[in-house]
Design an enzyme around this catalytic site. Structure first.
Site, PDB file in Angstrom:
ATOM      1  N   THR A 128       0.819  -1.208   0.000  1.00 49.85           N
ATOM      2  CA  THR A 128       0.000   0.000   0.000  1.00 49.85           C
ATOM      3  C   THR A 128       0.856   1.262   0.000  1.00 49.85           C
ATOM      4  O   THR A 128       1.999   1.233   0.475  1.00 49.85           O
ATOM      5  CB  THR A 128      -0.913  -0.001   1.248  1.00 49.85           C
ATOM      6  OG1 THR A 128      -1.536   1.270   1.385  1.00 49.85           O
ATOM      7  CG2 THR A 128      -0.114  -0.269   2.518  1.00 49.85           C
ATOM      8  N   ASP A 129       0.287   2.349  -0.474  1.00 51.08           N
ATOM      9  CA  ASP A 129       1.000   3.638  -0.418  1.00 51.08           C
ATOM     10  C   ASP A 129       1.158   4.138   1.016  1.00 51.08           C
ATOM     11  O   ASP A 129       1.962   5.027   1.286  1.00 51.08           O
ATOM     12  CB  ASP A 129       0.282   4.699  -1.274  1.00 51.08           C
ATOM     13  CG  ASP A 129      -1.174   4.953  -0.909  1.00 51.08           C
ATOM     14  OD1 ASP A 129      -1.685   4.305   0.032  1.00 51.08           O
ATOM     15  OD2 ASP A 129      -1.803   5.797  -1.569  1.00 51.08           O
ATOM     16  N   GLU A 130       0.387   3.539   1.941  1.00 53.58           N
ATOM     17  CA  GLU A 130       0.429   4.026   3.325  1.00 53.58           C
ATOM     18  C   GLU A 130       1.770   3.770   4.001  1.00 53.58           C
ATOM     19  O   GLU A 130       2.039   4.345   5.064  1.00 53.58           O
ATOM     20  CB  GLU A 130      -0.680   3.368   4.146  1.00 53.58           C
ATOM     21  CG  GLU A 130      -2.048   3.719   3.634  1.00 53.58           C
ATOM     22  CD  GLU A 130      -3.151   3.366   4.600  1.00 53.58           C
ATOM     23  OE1 GLU A 130      -2.882   3.169   5.792  1.00 53.58           O
ATOM     24  OE2 GLU A 130      -4.298   3.277   4.146  1.00 53.58           O
ATOM     25  N   TYR A 155      -1.795  -0.675  11.201  1.00 53.88           N
ATOM     26  CA  TYR A 155      -1.953  -1.339   9.891  1.00 53.88           C
ATOM     27  C   TYR A 155      -0.770  -1.042   8.977  1.00 53.88           C
ATOM     28  O   TYR A 155      -0.124  -1.953   8.463  1.00 53.88           O
ATOM     29  CB  TYR A 155      -3.264  -0.889   9.220  1.00 53.88           C
ATOM     30  CG  TYR A 155      -3.304  -1.169   7.728  1.00 53.88           C
ATOM     31  CD1 TYR A 155      -3.373  -2.483   7.254  1.00 53.88           C
ATOM     32  CD2 TYR A 155      -3.235  -0.129   6.798  1.00 53.88           C
ATOM     33  CE1 TYR A 155      -3.381  -2.739   5.889  1.00 53.88           C
ATOM     34  CE2 TYR A 155      -3.246  -0.387   5.435  1.00 53.88           C
ATOM     35  CZ  TYR A 155      -3.312  -1.691   4.981  1.00 53.88           C
ATOM     36  OH  TYR A 155      -3.313  -1.946   3.634  1.00 53.88           O
ATOM     37  N   LYS A 159       2.250  -3.430   7.277  1.00 59.60           N
ATOM     38  CA  LYS A 159       2.460  -3.570   5.821  1.00 59.60           C
ATOM     39  C   LYS A 159       3.904  -3.187   5.478  1.00 59.60           C
ATOM     40  O   LYS A 159       4.563  -3.845   4.669  1.00 59.60           O
ATOM     41  CB  LYS A 159       1.477  -2.699   5.029  1.00 59.60           C
ATOM     42  CG  LYS A 159       0.028  -3.140   5.097  1.00 59.60           C
ATOM     43  CD  LYS A 159      -0.235  -4.528   4.521  1.00 59.60           C
ATOM     44  CE  LYS A 159      -0.108  -4.580   3.017  1.00 59.60           C
ATOM     45  NZ  LYS A 159      -0.515  -5.909   2.474  1.00 59.60           N
TER      46      LYS A 159
HETATM   47  P1  NAD Z   1      -9.919  -7.259   2.436  1.00 62.05           P
HETATM   48  O1  NAD Z   1      -9.884  -6.995   3.906  1.00 62.05           O
HETATM   49  O2  NAD Z   1     -11.147  -6.952   1.662  1.00 62.05           O
HETATM   50  O3  NAD Z   1      -9.577  -8.809   2.161  1.00 62.05           O
HETATM   51  C1  NAD Z   1      -8.581  -9.502   2.837  1.00 62.05           C
HETATM   52  C2  NAD Z   1      -8.724 -10.990   2.519  1.00 62.05           C
HETATM   53  O4  NAD Z   1      -7.646 -11.694   3.161  1.00 62.05           O
HETATM   54  C3  NAD Z   1     -10.035 -11.605   3.038  1.00 62.05           C
HETATM   55  O5  NAD Z   1     -10.590 -12.450   2.060  1.00 62.05           O
HETATM   56  C4  NAD Z   1      -9.599 -12.408   4.264  1.00 62.05           C
HETATM   57  O6  NAD Z   1     -10.422 -13.516   4.550  1.00 62.05           O
HETATM   58  C5  NAD Z   1      -8.189 -12.834   3.857  1.00 62.05           C
HETATM   59  N1  NAD Z   1      -7.324 -13.115   5.018  1.00 62.05           N
HETATM   60  C6  NAD Z   1      -7.117 -12.319   6.109  1.00 62.05           C
HETATM   61  N2  NAD Z   1      -6.273 -12.926   6.966  1.00 62.05           N
HETATM   62  C7  NAD Z   1      -5.904 -14.108   6.394  1.00 62.05           C
HETATM   63  C8  NAD Z   1      -5.025 -15.159   6.778  1.00 62.05           C
HETATM   64  N3  NAD Z   1      -4.346 -15.120   7.948  1.00 62.05           N
HETATM   65  N4  NAD Z   1      -4.868 -16.211   5.942  1.00 62.05           N
HETATM   66  C9  NAD Z   1      -5.544 -16.264   4.760  1.00 62.05           C
HETATM   67  N5  NAD Z   1      -6.400 -15.304   4.349  1.00 62.05           N
HETATM   68  C10 NAD Z   1      -6.580 -14.239   5.159  1.00 62.05           C
HETATM   69  O7  NAD Z   1      -8.651  -6.490   1.859  1.00 62.05           O
HETATM   70  P2  NAD Z   1      -8.479  -5.672   0.487  1.00 62.05           P
HETATM   71  O8  NAD Z   1      -8.963  -4.298   0.696  1.00 62.05           O
HETATM   72  O9  NAD Z   1      -8.982  -6.503  -0.620  1.00 62.05           O
HETATM   73  O10 NAD Z   1      -6.877  -5.602   0.422  1.00 62.05           O
HETATM   74  C11 NAD Z   1      -6.131  -6.658  -0.181  1.00 62.05           C
HETATM   75  C12 NAD Z   1      -4.674  -6.301  -0.146  1.00 62.05           C
HETATM   76  O11 NAD Z   1      -4.442  -5.082  -0.847  1.00 62.05           O
HETATM   77  C13 NAD Z   1      -4.096  -6.088   1.252  1.00 62.05           C
HETATM   78  O12 NAD Z   1      -2.797  -6.639   1.291  1.00 62.05           O
HETATM   79  C14 NAD Z   1      -4.063  -4.583   1.411  1.00 62.05           C
HETATM   80  O13 NAD Z   1      -3.040  -4.187   2.308  1.00 62.05           O
HETATM   81  C15 NAD Z   1      -3.744  -4.160  -0.010  1.00 62.05           C
HETATM   82  N6  NAD Z   1      -4.175  -2.806  -0.408  1.00 62.05           N
HETATM   83  C16 NAD Z   1      -5.466  -2.428  -0.219  1.00 62.05           C
HETATM   84  C17 NAD Z   1      -5.898  -1.179  -0.665  1.00 62.05           C
HETATM   85  C18 NAD Z   1      -7.343  -0.728  -0.517  1.00 62.05           C
HETATM   86  O14 NAD Z   1      -7.671   0.384  -0.897  1.00 62.05           O
HETATM   87  N7  NAD Z   1      -8.246  -1.547   0.002  1.00 62.05           N
HETATM   88  C19 NAD Z   1      -4.989  -0.316  -1.278  1.00 62.05           C
HETATM   89  C20 NAD Z   1      -3.657  -0.732  -1.444  1.00 62.05           C
HETATM   90  C21 NAD Z   1      -3.269  -1.998  -1.004  1.00 62.05           C
HETATM   91  O1  TDX Z   2     -16.691   6.492   7.906  1.00 60.14           O
HETATM   92  C1  TDX Z   2     -15.619   6.950   7.508  1.00 60.14           C
HETATM   93  N1  TDX Z   2     -15.457   8.303   7.407  1.00 60.14           N
HETATM   94  C2  TDX Z   2     -14.301   8.887   6.979  1.00 60.14           C
HETATM   95  O2  TDX Z   2     -14.212  10.120   6.913  1.00 60.14           O
HETATM   96  C3  TDX Z   2     -14.513   6.083   7.121  1.00 60.14           C
HETATM   97  C4  TDX Z   2     -14.651   4.585   7.206  1.00 60.14           C
HETATM   98  C5  TDX Z   2     -13.357   6.688   6.658  1.00 60.14           C
HETATM   99  N2  TDX Z   2     -13.248   8.047   6.592  1.00 60.14           N
HETATM  100  C6  TDX Z   2     -12.002   8.628   6.029  1.00 60.14           C
HETATM  101  C7  TDX Z   2     -10.703   8.094   6.566  1.00 60.14           C
HETATM  102  C8  TDX Z   2      -9.781   8.206   5.362  1.00 60.14           C
HETATM  103  O3  TDX Z   2      -9.261   9.522   5.291  1.00 60.14           O
HETATM  104  O4  TDX Z   2     -12.014   8.270   4.636  1.00 60.14           O
HETATM  105  C9  TDX Z   2     -10.692   7.984   4.167  1.00 60.14           C
HETATM  106  C10 TDX Z   2     -10.644   6.560   3.618  1.00 60.14           C
HETATM  107  O5  TDX Z   2     -10.793   5.669   4.711  1.00 60.14           O
HETATM  108  P1  TDX Z   2     -10.690   4.072   4.549  1.00 60.14           P
HETATM  109  O6  TDX Z   2     -11.698   3.603   3.571  1.00 60.14           O
HETATM  110  O7  TDX Z   2     -10.701   3.486   5.922  1.00 60.14           O
HETATM  111  O8  TDX Z   2      -9.276   3.910   3.822  1.00 60.14           O
HETATM  112  P2  TDX Z   2      -7.764   4.287   4.244  1.00 60.14           P
HETATM  113  O9  TDX Z   2      -7.616   4.381   5.715  1.00 60.14           O
HETATM  114  O10 TDX Z   2      -7.353   5.446   3.396  1.00 60.14           O
HETATM  115  O11 TDX Z   2      -6.997   2.928   3.775  1.00 60.14           O
HETATM  116  C11 TDX Z   2      -7.370   2.275   2.538  1.00 60.14           C
HETATM  117  O12 TDX Z   2      -6.440   2.575   1.511  1.00 60.14           O
HETATM  118  C12 TDX Z   2      -5.143   2.063   1.643  1.00 60.14           C
HETATM  119  C13 TDX Z   2      -7.445   0.769   2.719  1.00 60.14           C
HETATM  120  O13 TDX Z   2      -8.384   0.464   3.740  1.00 60.14           O
HETATM  121  C14 TDX Z   2      -6.096   0.183   3.025  1.00 60.14           C
HETATM  122  O14 TDX Z   2      -6.174  -1.245   3.070  1.00 60.14           O
HETATM  123  C15 TDX Z   2      -5.135   0.579   1.925  1.00 60.14           C
HETATM  124  O15 TDX Z   2      -3.843   0.148   2.260  1.00 60.14           O
END
Ligand code: NAD
Ligand code: TDX
Length: 339
Positions: A128-130, A155, A159
Site C-alpha cells: 500500500t501507499d500508506e 496497519y 504492511k
Molecule cells: P480485504 O480486507 O477486503 O480482504 C482480505 C482478505 O484476506 C479476506 O478475504 C480475508 O479472509 C483474507 N485473510 C485475512 N487474513 C488471512 C489469513 N491469515 N490467511 C488467509 N487469508 C486471510 O482487503 P483488500 O482491501 O482486498 O486488500 C487486499 C490487499 O491489498 C491487502 O494486502 C491490502 O493491504 C492491499 N491494499 C489495499 C488497498 C485498498 O484500498 N483496500 C490499497 C492498497 C493496497
Molecule cells: O466512515 C468513515 N469516514 C471517513 O471520513 C470512514 C470509514 C473513513 N473516513 C475517512 C478516513 C480516510 O481519510 O475516509 C478515508 C478513507 O478511509 P478508509 O476507507 O478506511 O481507507 P484508508 O484508511 O485510506 O486505507 C485504505 O487505503 C489504503 C485501505 O483500507 C487500506 O487497506 C489501503 O492500504
C-alpha cells in the site's frame, strides 16, 4: 523490461477479499490457460460469494491460514507463482486491536516467503501507499519508489514490515520477488467498513453518512480493475527485486467524495454527520506511477471517477443481500468508537 514470465498455476492469497477476488476474476477473464488456487482464511472480510460461479477447472478455493506452514508445504509445490493479497486491511480495526495485523500481515508474509524460498516459486507482494506515511495538503510532491518509509498506523506499520521482509528475502535468499504499493481502491465487493461503501450503504439504510475530522484528508482513488491489470503486468513483466507504485492520478478530498455520493443519491450536500477523527489520521496520499507506466507500459482504463462512482453506487444498490447481514454490526462497532 525483463523477459516475460508466463505463469500457468498461481496461488492468490486473500482471493475472497475485495481486491484479491477482483484479481481472480481478471485472471480468469483475461488470461485463459492460467489456473488459480485461492488461499483464504475467510475472516469477516472474506466472502466465497466474491468468486462464486467461476469455472471449477480454473479456480480452486483452499480455506486456510497463510500462517499455517504445514498447509503451505502441501499446496505450494506445483505452483509457479504466489500473488499475496491476504491481510488485515482496515486502519480503524488496527487501532482498536493491532494483534491480528501483526500475525497475518507480518508473520503470514514471513511464512509465504519461506514457502516461496523452499519451493523456488515466483512471489508478488501486494502493498500500500500508506507505508510512506502522509503528505501535507499543499506539498507539490507525490510518493515515488524512492520515498522513505514512514508509516503512521498499526496497519501501515505491519504492511511496511512485510515489505521489508520481502526485500530481505530477495536479497539474502534470492527469492524471485516484486512489490507493488497501490493507492486507495474503490469498486464493487469492497467491505462496508471502508469509506465509500460505508457511506453508500448508510444512505441506502437511511443512516446519515459519517465524515472524520475536517473532511479535508485526501486519498488517491483507483478503480480496483486497474489495480488488477497493474498487478498482472508486474507479475509477468516486472523486474525481479523491483518495487512499482500503482496509481491513477485520482486525488480527492474526503468531503468532495462524500458530496459526490450524496448528490448522486439524491441527498442534500449537508446530509451527513461530522464525527470523531481517526487517531494518527494520515492527511494526504498521492502516487506517482511513472515507473510502472514508462518501464512496463501499464495504463489505467477507469479514468473517469464519476462514472466509476455511479457504477459502484449501482452495484451496492443492486446487491443488498451481499452486504445487509454485516451492516448492523459494522455500524455498532463504529458507534462504540464515536464514529
Ligand atoms: P480485504 O480486507 O477486503 O480482504 C482480505 C482478505 O484476506 C479476506 O478475504 C480475508 O479472509 C483474507 N485473510 C485475512 N487474513 C488471512 C489469513 N491469515 N490467511 C488467509 N487469508 C486471510 O482487503 P483488500 O482491501 O482486498 O486488500 C487486499 C490487499 O491489498 C491487502 O494486502 C491490502 O493491504 C492491499 N491494499 C489495499 C488497498 C485498498 O484500498 N483496500 C490499497 C492498497 C493496497
Ligand atoms: O466512515 C468513515 N469516514 C471517513 O471520513 C470512514 C470509514 C473513513 N473516513 C475517512 C478516513 C480516510 O481519510 O475516509 C478515508 C478513507 O478511509 P478508509 O476507507 O478506511 O481507507 P484508508 O484508511 O485510506 O486505507 C485504505 O487505503 C489504503 C485501505 O483500507 C487500506 O487497506 C489501503 O492500504
Amino acid at each position: 523490461m525483463a523477459e516475460a514470465f508466463e505463469p500457468k498455476n498461481i496461488i492468490v492469497t486473500g482471493g475472497c477479499g475485495f481486491i484479491g477476488s477482483n484479481f481472480v476474476h481478471h485472471v480468469v477473464n483475461e488470461h485463459p490457460g492460467v489456473h488459480v488456487t485461492v488461499l483464504d482464511k475467510l475472516t469477516y472480510a472474506g466472502n466465497p460469494e466474491n468468486i462464486a460461479g467461476l469455472p471449477e477447472d480454473r479456480v480452486e478455493l483452499v480455506v486456510g491460514d497463510i500462517c499455517d506452514a504445514e498447509l503451505l508445504d502441501r499446496i505450494v509445490p506445483g505452483h509457479d507463482a504466489i500473488v499475496h493479497y491476504a491481510a488485515e486491511s482496515h486502519n480503524d480495526n488496527s487501532i482498536a486491536n493491532p494483534e491480528p495485523f501483526l500475525r497475518t500481515n507480518v508473520e503470514g508474509t514471513y511464512c509465504l516467503l519461506e514457502a516461496a524460498r523452499k519451493y523456488d516459486v515466483r512471489y508478488h507482494h501486494i502493498s500500500t501507499d500508506e507505508v510512506y506515511g502522509d503528505l501535507a495538503l499543499d506539498d507539490p510532491a507525490r510518493f515515488t519508489e524512492e520515498t522513505p518509509y514512514h508509516p503512521s498506523s498499526p496497519y501501515s506499520s505491519t504492511k511496511a514490515s512485510s515489505d521489508l521482509l520481502v526485500r530481505a528475502w530477495h536479497r539474502t535468499f534470492g527469492v524471485r520477488a516484486t512489490i507493488s504499493n497501490c493507492s486507495n481502491n474503490y469498486g464493487p465487493y469492497q467491505h462496508i467498513e471502508k469509506f465509500i461503501p460505508r457511506q453508500i450503504t448508510n444512505i441506502l439504510e437511511g443512516i446519515r453518512p459519517k465524515l472524520y475530522g475536517d473532511g479535508k484528508n485526501v486519498r488517491d482513488w483507483i478503480h480496483t480493475d486497474d489495480h488488477s491489470s497493474a498487478v498482472w503486468t508486474i507479475l509477468t513483466k516486472g523486474v525481479i527485486g523491483e518495487t512499482y507504485l500503482i496509481g491513477a492520478d485520482g486525488e480527492k478530498s474526503n468531503i468532495d467524495v462524500l458530496r459526490a455520493i450524496l448528490e448522486r443519491m439524491g441527498k442534500d450536500a449537508d446530509d451527513f454527520d461530522w464525527v470523531r477523527d481517526r487517531p494518527g489520521h494520515d492527511r494526504r496520499y498521492a502516487i506517482d506511477s511513472t515507473k510502472l507506466r514508462r518501464e512496463l507500459g501499464w495504463r489505467p482504463k477507469h479514468t473517469d471517477f464519476s462514472e466509476g462512482l455511479d457504477q459502484t453506487i449501482a452495484w451496492y444498490t443492486e446487491h443488498r443481500a451481499w452486504w445487509e447481514g454485516a451492516k448492523a454490526a459494522t455500524e455498532a462497532k463504529y458507534a462504540a468508537q464515536g464514529q
